[in-house]
Design a protein around this motif. Sequence first.
Motif: not given
Length: 447
Positions: A107-129
Amino acid sequence: CRGGGARSRRPRRAPDANGELLSVARPDVRRTTLPLALALAAGLTWIGCSGKPPAEAQPVVDVQSAAVARKTIQDVISADAVLYARNEATIVPKISAPIEKFYVNRGSPVRAGQLVAQLENKDLAAAADEAKGAYEQAQAAYATSTEVSLPQEIQTARLAVVATRQAMEAQQLVYESRLKLYKSGAMARNLVDESHVAYTQARNQYALAATHLKKLEAVGQKESLRAAQGQLASAKGHYLAALANLQYSQIRSPITGVVTDRPLYEGQMAAAGTPLMTVMDLAHVIARSYISPQQAAQLKVGDPATILAADGEADVPGKVSVVSPALDPNSTTVQVWVEAPNPGDRLKPGATVRVNMVARTIKDALVVPAAAVLTADDGTTSVMVIGPDQVAHQTTVTTGVHAGGEVEIMSGVHAGQQVVTTGAFGLPDATKVRVTGAAAAAPAARD
């Protein structure tokens, strides 16, 4: 009766209370029976002369009527339809990771491009670095190759060409001077041969150096540059891939709308390819209906339409947005879409509604109530037209559009004539009728 009057009869006597006889008057039979006899005789005489019974009075039938009117009528195609959102997005993660946080609920209104959820990403951040560091190293190597190594190598090759040319020229002078001395008899043959060998070696070295410089300037520089660019592009690609995986951990809505479904909770595993939530744009809805090919052939994109609201409130105006060019293989019908605005989110996707689609609008048409039209077994249509003498005559007509309890009459009657609406079924032709109450007024013309 033969001539002569009726014989008179004496009055009858009856005893009174004292036993005396009193006179009792009898009715005059001649006076009461004579008129009846005369009437009967006249009737028999008429029958004998004409041979036919007297005509009975024609019965009068009570009916209701309406006037043939000119007005605008619309050819409306009605069908049941199912509502869908005009725009819908099922958000599916591209990576598998636990859900760290939800920022919206159902029921929450959202806009295009709005952040709606966050997944765990510590390993992905290390790989990106790590990929970022490799990319920066490749940038440095590219700069070194194009600005330092390659120019230095070319310069070395040029110096080698100069040195070998000088050595060749020196050996050439030695060889030529010894050759002159040999010819004058002042030098031995073996010394001339030695100088010739040295000159030949120097000349070969010069040729090799010149060829190397030429290739280095023409091909080596280009290939070295391509090799350096390839290493840089590869490092950049690995970095962008790692950065994209990191960004995939941030779930954003692709459209503006309302969250209608969110099956998972924080802490659960979001699997790649499994729906995480659904967002619908409810500002507009689409009613999808299935109609016959004959009806679909009358419609085109842009035709006005109406969605009949099931909540009893005002109907929602819309327009035909899609007329499928192909038949549905299961039902051999044509799918038609009606798009309409949805203020206040009154219309709910998934609901069944009724749609009216206007195929055409006919202005200044002759119209009668549908109850006035009679259809015979052979398919011919007619109406009972009431003449000035109040006699109903059955008149064959050609009908057109049927809409809203009214029928377009294309031929057979003209405006202003009265037609029977109630009581026409089974009414014989040329029947005397009496219109009960006021005749139905002609419907007002509408645009």
